[in-house]
Design a protein around this motif. Structure first.
Motif, short mmCIF file in Angstrom:
data_model
loop_
_atom_site.label_atom_id
_atom_site.label_comp_id
_atom_site.label_asym_id
_atom_site.label_seq_id
_atom_site.Cartn_x
_atom_site.Cartn_y
_atom_site.Cartn_z
N MET A 123 0.83 -1.20 0.00
CA MET A 123 0.00 0.00 0.00
C MET A 123 0.87 1.26 0.00
N VAL A 124 1.94 1.24 0.78
CA VAL A 124 2.87 2.38 0.80
C VAL A 124 3.45 2.60 -0.60
N THR A 125 3.85 1.50 -1.25
CA THR A 125 4.40 1.60 -2.60
C THR A 125 3.35 2.10 -3.58
N LYS A 126 2.14 1.63 -3.45
CA LYS A 126 1.06 2.02 -4.36
C LYS A 126 0.77 3.51 -4.25
N VAL A 127 0.76 4.03 -3.04
CA VAL A 127 0.51 5.45 -2.82
C VAL A 127 1.69 6.30 -3.27
N SER A 128 2.91 5.80 -3.08
CA SER A 128 4.12 6.60 -3.27
C SER A 128 4.74 6.51 -4.65
N ASN A 129 4.72 5.33 -5.27
CA ASN A 129 5.53 5.11 -6.47
C ASN A 129 4.79 4.57 -7.68
N ILE A 130 3.68 3.88 -7.46
CA ILE A 130 2.99 3.27 -8.60
C ILE A 130 1.50 3.64 -8.60
N GLY A 131 1.19 4.79 -8.01
CA GLY A 131 -0.18 5.30 -8.04
C GLY A 131 -0.33 6.31 -9.16
N GLY A 132 -1.33 7.18 -9.02
CA GLY A 132 -1.51 8.27 -9.97
C GLY A 132 -1.66 7.82 -11.41
N MET A 133 -1.06 8.54 -12.32
CA MET A 133 -1.18 8.24 -13.75
C MET A 133 -0.70 6.84 -14.08
N TYR A 134 0.36 6.40 -13.38
CA TYR A 134 0.91 5.07 -13.65
C TYR A 134 -0.12 3.98 -13.37
N ASP A 135 -0.88 4.13 -12.29
CA ASP A 135 -1.86 3.12 -11.92
C ASP A 135 -2.98 3.02 -12.97
N TYR A 136 -3.32 4.14 -13.58
CA TYR A 136 -4.37 4.17 -14.59
C TYR A 136 -3.88 3.80 -15.99
N LEU A 137 -2.67 4.28 -16.34
CA LEU A 137 -2.24 4.22 -17.73
C LEU A 137 -0.98 3.39 -17.97
N GLY A 138 -0.31 2.95 -16.88
CA GLY A 138 0.87 2.12 -17.04
C GLY A 138 2.11 2.88 -17.47
N THR A 139 2.10 4.21 -17.34
CA THR A 139 3.26 5.01 -17.68
C THR A 139 3.29 6.26 -16.80
N LYS A 140 4.51 6.72 -16.51
CA LYS A 140 4.71 7.95 -15.75
C LYS A 140 5.17 9.09 -16.66
N ASP A 141 5.28 8.81 -17.94
CA ASP A 141 5.84 9.75 -18.91
C ASP A 141 4.75 10.68 -19.43
N ILE A 142 4.83 11.97 -19.07
CA ILE A 142 3.82 12.94 -19.47
C ILE A 142 3.76 13.09 -20.99
#
Length: 353
Positions: free
Chosen positions: A235-254
């Motif tokens: 859960m800590v990892t999900k909130v901190s490093n693999i949440g947000g756009m990455y969780d929805y789209l599989g990428t952190k690249d804007i």
């Protein structure tokens, strides 16, 4: 006056050489996981990183003896007000003990003081991430066990405020700003006459980012935490490093996400629109913290290079105040200028105690 600036990160150590306020050399010294794997703590990396800094300077014909001061990135120390701090033994002790957690920035003051002490010159940190100037009313959360604290990109926040104030013909302490730092992490804060009186960011609240969840609905979060689906660490990892756009789209690249939107990807468009919407709402909220008396809104951080995103945010919040965009970050410059203000007797160095 020659100044060495040191900014340790997770996989690199950035160094810059300044002649007064002009950057004359910069280098991003990279560290592989293989090189770091045998260090049991961040503090154990001290000698390894310091030796690489000295070697890099020598290879580029900079004599260590030529520096008049060394300034490092401030780490996860105890809560302090903003400003330039002389590095002392108490600060080193707190970083060695990782009082607020392990982070490579904890080494900034340690390396700076070690080199500076050998030369007999001062060492400083400037506006560390632990800067906390929140007003008491902003700390109340609704549960007495939990108090809101400030974990914001203070160094860049205050740097863009000082830059903007100077362009407006005054001092940081004379204006009210709302700053949105948009990067892999998001932080948004209200700056009242030189103090960050309220804000959001880190892993706790505010808009989601390319990799962080931002603030979440409390009841739904509680249910997810106790669902058995994820461990505490997950859960800590999900909130901190693999949440947000990455969780929805599989990428952190804007840029990749914007390209998806341009290609008519409906899900990518929805997530990017939601990001813009959340950032805009958060900025507008801090208008209330300043009673609507906002001299300027500043958009900064890496995502602010996106003309599409900044223009869409401006459409939503320009009613509140004029908007200035300062893309990227000013960390190295901010560290050097903080030291210069002390060396030129514009400010007094603060004592960490």
């Amino acid at each position: 006056m020659r100044i060495l600036v040191i900014n340790p990160g997770g996989t690199s150590t950035k160094i810059s050489v300044f002649e007064d306020d002009k950057e004359v050399f910069k280098k991003n010294i990279t560290h592989t996981q293989e090189e770091l794997k045998d260090f049991k703590s961040v503090f154990e990396q001290f000698g390894y990183r310091k030796d690489l800094i000295i070697k890099t300077l020598s290879e580029n014909n900079f004599s260590v003896e030529s520096f008049k001061c060394i300034v490092g990135r401030g780490g996860l120390m105890k809560a302090v007000e903003g400003g330039t701090y002389s590095v002392n033994d108490k600060m080193i002790e707190d970083m060695k003990n990782a009082i607020n957690g392990e982070h490579p920035s904890n080494l900034g003051c340690v390396i700076a003081k070690d080199i500076a002490d050998q030369l007999g010159v001062p060492s400083f940190v400037v506006d560390p991430v632990s800067v906390d100037e929140f007003e008491d009313v902003s700390r109340i959360t609704g549960i007495s066990d939990i108090e809101k604290a400030s974990w914001i990109h203070a160094l860049n926040h205050k740097a863009v405020c000082r830059k903007t104030a100077e362009e407006m013909g005054g001092k940081y302490s004379e204006f009210n700003f709302i700053v949105a730092h948009l990067g892999s992490g998001i932080s948004i804060a209200a700056h009242k006459k030189g103090k960050m009186i309220d804000g959001s960011g880190g892993r706790s609240d505010g808009p989601f980012s390319p990799e962080r969840s931002g603030g979440l609905p409390a009841y739904a979060l509680i249910q997810l935490c106790y669902s058995g689906k994820y461990t505490h660490e997950e859960m800590v990892t999900k909130v901190s490093n693999i949440g947000g756009m990455y969780d929805y789209l599989g990428t952190k690249d804007i840029i990749e996400i914007e390209n998806k939107v341009a290609g008519k990807d409906k899900k990518a468009k929805l997530i990017l629109d939601a990001f813009i919407y959340q950032v805009s709402k958060e900025i507008a909220m801090y208008g209330a913290s300043l009673y609507g008396k906002v001299d300027k809104i500043i958009l900064t951080g890496g995502i602010s290079h996106s003309k599409f995103i900044t223009e869409e945010i401006i459409k939503r919040i320009s009613y509140l105040a004029p908007v200035k965009v300062i893309p990227g970050e000013m960390e190295m410059e901010a560290l050097a200028l903080g030291a210069l203000r002390v060396l030129n007797n514009i400010e007094e160095a603060k004592i960490y105690d």
